[in-house]
Scaffold this motif. Structure first.
Motif, PDB file in Angstrom:
ATOM      1  N   PRO A   1     -33.231  -1.736  79.079  1.00 55.86           N
ATOM      2  CA  PRO A   1     -32.516  -2.603  80.031  1.00 55.86           C
ATOM      3  C   PRO A   1     -31.856  -1.809  81.147  1.00 55.86           C
ATOM      4  N   LYS A   2     -31.880  -2.370  82.334  1.00 53.95           N
ATOM      5  CA  LYS A   2     -31.303  -1.708  83.508  1.00 53.95           C
ATOM      6  C   LYS A   2     -29.951  -2.284  83.891  1.00 53.95           C
ATOM      7  N   THR A   3     -29.563  -3.415  83.311  1.00 54.87           N
ATOM      8  CA  THR A   3     -28.266  -4.032  83.578  1.00 54.87           C
ATOM      9  C   THR A   3     -27.709  -4.601  82.280  1.00 54.87           C
ATOM     10  N   LEU A   4     -26.432  -4.946  82.300  1.00 54.17           N
ATOM     11  CA  LEU A   4     -25.820  -5.570  81.120  1.00 54.17           C
ATOM     12  C   LEU A   4     -26.477  -6.910  80.813  1.00 54.17           C
ATOM     13  N   ASP A   5     -26.851  -7.664  81.843  1.00 55.91           N
ATOM     14  CA  ASP A   5     -27.534  -8.933  81.606  1.00 55.91           C
ATOM     15  C   ASP A   5     -28.869  -8.703  80.904  1.00 55.91           C
ATOM     16  N   GLU A   6     -29.584  -7.666  81.302  1.00 53.23           N
ATOM     17  CA  GLU A   6     -30.856  -7.363  80.647  1.00 53.23           C
ATOM     18  C   GLU A   6     -30.636  -6.914  79.200  1.00 53.23           C
TER      19      GLU A   6
ATOM     20  N   TRP B   1     -16.641   0.474  72.629  1.00 50.07           N
ATOM     21  CA  TRP B   1     -17.319  -0.670  73.240  1.00 50.07           C
ATOM     22  C   TRP B   1     -16.490  -1.223  74.408  1.00 50.07           C
ATOM     23  N   ILE B   2     -15.209  -1.447  74.165  1.00 51.98           N
ATOM     24  CA  ILE B   2     -14.355  -2.037  75.189  1.00 51.98           C
ATOM     25  C   ILE B   2     -14.250  -1.120  76.399  1.00 51.98           C
ATOM     26  N   GLU B   3     -14.107   0.169  76.157  1.00 50.53           N
ATOM     27  CA  GLU B   3     -14.002   1.128  77.261  1.00 50.53           C
ATOM     28  C   GLU B   3     -15.262   1.133  78.114  1.00 50.53           C
ATOM     29  N   ASP B   4     -16.431   1.071  77.473  1.00 53.01           N
ATOM     30  CA  ASP B   4     -17.673   1.038  78.242  1.00 53.01           C
ATOM     31  C   ASP B   4     -17.773  -0.216  79.093  1.00 53.01           C
ATOM     32  N   TYR B   5     -17.369  -1.345  78.545  1.00 51.62           N
ATOM     33  CA  TYR B   5     -17.396  -2.581  79.333  1.00 51.62           C
ATOM     34  C   TYR B   5     -16.360  -2.557  80.450  1.00 51.62           C
ATOM     35  N   MET B   6     -15.166  -2.018  80.188  1.00 50.57           N
ATOM     36  CA  MET B   6     -14.153  -1.928  81.247  1.00 50.57           C
ATOM     37  C   MET B   6     -14.665  -1.112  82.422  1.00 50.57           C
ATOM     38  N   LEU B   7     -15.287   0.038  82.153  1.00 45.23           N
ATOM     39  CA  LEU B   7     -15.765   0.908  83.230  1.00 45.23           C
ATOM     40  C   LEU B   7     -16.911   0.252  83.992  1.00 45.23           C
ATOM     41  N   ARG B   8     -17.810  -0.402  83.275  1.00 51.15           N
ATOM     42  CA  ARG B   8     -18.986  -0.962  83.937  1.00 51.15           C
ATOM     43  C   ARG B   8     -18.683  -2.269  84.663  1.00 51.15           C
ATOM     44  N   LEU B   9     -17.810  -3.090  84.109  1.00 52.77           N
ATOM     45  CA  LEU B   9     -17.501  -4.369  84.731  1.00 52.77           C
ATOM     46  C   LEU B   9     -16.516  -4.241  85.889  1.00 52.77           C
TER      47      LEU B   9
ATOM     48  N   ASN C   1     -24.642  -3.834  87.498  1.00 54.76           N
ATOM     49  CA  ASN C   1     -25.657  -4.037  88.528  1.00 54.76           C
ATOM     50  C   ASN C   1     -26.561  -2.810  88.595  1.00 54.76           C
ATOM     51  N   ALA C   2     -27.833  -3.024  88.815  1.00 48.23           N
ATOM     52  CA  ALA C   2     -28.805  -1.935  88.745  1.00 48.23           C
ATOM     53  C   ALA C   2     -28.520  -0.823  89.734  1.00 48.23           C
ATOM     54  N   ASP C   3     -27.892  -1.138  90.876  1.00 43.50           N
ATOM     55  CA  ASP C   3     -27.643  -0.115  91.892  1.00 43.50           C
ATOM     56  C   ASP C   3     -26.255   0.496  91.800  1.00 43.50           C
ATOM     57  N   ASP C   4     -25.501   0.186  90.741  1.00 44.79           N
ATOM     58  CA  ASP C   4     -24.191   0.813  90.557  1.00 44.79           C
ATOM     59  C   ASP C   4     -24.354   2.301  90.280  1.00 44.79           C
ATOM     60  N   PRO C   5     -23.404   3.164  90.719  1.00 45.31           N
ATOM     61  CA  PRO C   5     -23.483   4.604  90.434  1.00 45.31           C
ATOM     62  C   PRO C   5     -23.359   4.872  88.941  1.00 45.31           C
ATOM     63  N   LEU C   6     -23.882   6.023  88.509  1.00 46.76           N
ATOM     64  CA  LEU C   6     -23.821   6.388  87.103  1.00 46.76           C
ATOM     65  C   LEU C   6     -22.375   6.622  86.688  1.00 46.76           C
ATOM     66  N   SER C   7     -21.904   5.839  85.747  1.00 45.51           N
ATOM     67  CA  SER C   7     -20.545   5.958  85.234  1.00 45.51           C
ATOM     68  C   SER C   7     -20.602   6.018  83.722  1.00 45.51           C
ATOM     69  N   VAL C   8     -19.946   7.000  83.135  1.00 45.60           N
ATOM     70  CA  VAL C   8     -19.980   7.157  81.689  1.00 45.60           C
ATOM     71  C   VAL C   8     -18.588   7.453  81.155  1.00 45.60           C
ATOM     72  N   THR C   9     -18.364   7.032  79.927  1.00 44.31           N
ATOM     73  CA  THR C   9     -17.172   7.441  79.206  1.00 44.31           C
ATOM     74  C   THR C   9     -17.551   8.566  78.261  1.00 44.31           C
ATOM     75  N   GLY C  10     -16.560   9.308  77.841  1.00 46.70           N
ATOM     76  CA  GLY C  10     -16.843  10.412  76.936  1.00 46.70           C
ATOM     77  C   GLY C  10     -15.587  10.902  76.255  1.00 46.70           C
ATOM     78  N   GLY C  11     -15.758  11.869  75.417  1.00 47.39           N
ATOM     79  CA  GLY C  11     -14.631  12.427  74.697  1.00 47.39           C
ATOM     80  C   GLY C  11     -14.761  13.927  74.561  1.00 47.39           C
ATOM     81  N   GLY C  12     -13.810  14.510  73.890  1.00 50.36           N
ATOM     82  CA  GLY C  12     -13.818  15.950  73.675  1.00 50.36           C
ATOM     83  C   GLY C  12     -12.675  16.357  72.772  1.00 50.36           C
ATOM     84  N   GLU C  13     -12.641  17.620  72.444  1.00 48.74           N
ATOM     85  CA  GLU C  13     -11.579  18.161  71.591  1.00 48.74           C
ATOM     86  C   GLU C  13     -10.848  19.273  72.321  1.00 48.74           C
TER      87      GLU C  13
END
Length: 452
Positions: A182-187, A221-229, A332-344
């Protein structure tokens, strides 16, 4: 290299049995007489410390703990420092108690900037040496340095990293059934509905159980949706309480995730009904994909280790292997690449040159390459060669982290005050998943946010 000393804070270190925790203890063998068999040139800068010992604790367990210990084997041989590692699933919940009681390890590998801030606020941490800070300035972005900083004092360099929001799947199943990435959340929702309608199995398998930290996989899950939406600016406002936790934008993210997590049609493939989400261990939750009992599993890049829990290589992680992953798509398919992540972040509770020598090594490009070569993890260290990654996915993850065009945001719950990010948010995910309304969940979490 001489390690710059800061204020003196001497904390006694107790034996594992006295910690009152279930620990996995690992001690690397010291054999300085065999140093001739090791190339010690990369370690000469750290000096020699015959007879010195450094204890480390953290949440890293099992195979990952074994590999962590292996990553400093040559360092031990060449410097003479004996490093003992103790892993515990209760580390996050207990480390402040241990520090307050004078029983903290020399180094604690802290997975949350929020927890780092709590420990620093308690006066238990030793600021990082100039050598550690120099490594961070050379090998990490300013954002990563800030995650190890509290109240304008730099306490710890990053260690490993992860990219969250990967969705694991079986390439052979996708090919056989004609599923498209899938290329979008709707997909993504459309794919989930398609798999559910076929009736062979539930689309998703999910597990939130993690001992005292049960619920944290749900926060991802919530963090990924917050960043993407809503984008990075709103995300930043959310994690710093610039907007309240019960803001309508947060409710929108919860409800979007709830289309999957609270739906009997969507979860919990190969495990049970929706209620099993909170009782299934996050380590095993994705494994039903291998048996064709679910198709999708949301978990970070570090989950690669869990596809072969016995340390073998029966299940390959590759685009043409047993299992692979794609990033949760944008809104949206043309949104810039945005990712969440973690570390120690290896924080110090004892001020000693041997402790800072260990921390300097852990902040170096030498350590990053040594550890990543052993498999299963990545780092945001700019001196890391992506080719050293143990899989196609992890190489891709390193390149994403090193790409200046990537919008990266640290795990939101890890940035929040501990009373929220490591308590009410985790508990809220459990209550919400098992039936509590979105409004009640958000109001409860909001009420837990510290007043100052």
């Amino acid at each position: 290299m001489r390690f710059t000393r800061h204020r003196r804070l001497v904390v006694p270190v107790v034996a594992a049995a006295a910690l009152g925790l279930a620990l996995t203890a690992c001690t690397g063998d010291i054999a300085n007489e065999d140093a001739a068999d090791v190339d010690c040139a990369p370690y000469e800068q750290y000096g020699t410390f015959e007879g010195k010992k450094v204890s480390i604790s953290g949440t890293i367990l099992d195979l990952e703990a074994d590999r962590l210990v292996e990553s400093w084997k040559d360092f031990q041989t060449c410097t003479g420092i004996e490093i003992t590692y103790q892993g515990s699933s209760e580390f996050e919940a207990q480390i402040a108690v241990l520090a307050e009681g004078g029983n903290a390890p020399d180094i604690g590998i802290v997975p949350q900037p929020g927890l780092l801030g709590r420990l620093a606020d308690g006066g238990w941490l030793v600021p990082a040496s100039q050598e550690v800070e120099a490594n961070v300035d050379e090998f990490w972005s300013e954002d990563w340095k800030q995650y190890g900083t509290y109240d304008d004092t730099f306490y710890a360099a990053p260690l490993m990293a992860s990219i969250k929001g990967y969705i694991w799947y079986s390439p052979s199943e996708f090919e056989e059934k004609g599923y498209e990435i899938p290329k979008t959340l709707d997909e993504l929702n459309a794919l989930s509905e398609k798999i559910a309608a076929e009736g062979d199995h539930k689309p998703w398998c999910v597990g939130f159980e993690s001992g005292d930290a049960t619920g944290w996989p749900g926060t991802d899950w919530i963090e990924d949706y917050m960043l993407r939406l809503h984008g990075a600016d709103v995300y930043d406002q959310w994690v710093t309480h610039g907007i309240p936790f019960n803001d309508p934008k947060v409710a929108e993210a919860f409800d979007a995730a709830g289309e999957i997590l609270k739906s009997d049609a969507m979860v919990n493939g190969g495990i049970g009904d929706v209620s099993t989400i909170v009782t299934e261990a996050f380590q095993t939750a994705g494994l039903p994909i291998l048996d064709g009992q679910c198709s999708l599993h949301h978990q970070a890049s570090f989950y690669e280790t869990f596809w072969n829990p016995d340390g073998g290589d029966a299940n390959t992680v590759a685009s043409d292997g047993s299992v692979f992953a794609f990033l949760m798509p944008p809104a949206n398919a043309d949104d810039p690449l945005s990712v969440t992540g973690g570390g120690e972040f290896p924080v110090a509770f004892r001020d000693a040159e041997e402790v800072e020598a260990v921390r300097a090594y852990l902040s170096s490009d030498t350590w990053a390459n040594n550890r990543v070569k052993l498999g299963g993890v990545i780092s945001a260290n700019k001196g890391l060669d992506p080719k050293n990654a143990s899989s196609e996915l992890l190489e891709q993850s390193i390149e994403i982290l090193q790409d200046p065009e990537t919008t990266f945001r640290f795990d939101g719950s890890d940035l929040m005050p501990g009373a929220v990010g490591a308590d009410s948010f985790w508990k809220g995910m459990v209550a919400w998943t098992t039936g509590q309304s979105t409004a009640d969940t958000l109001n409860t979490i909001e009420s837990s946010w510290p007043a100052s």
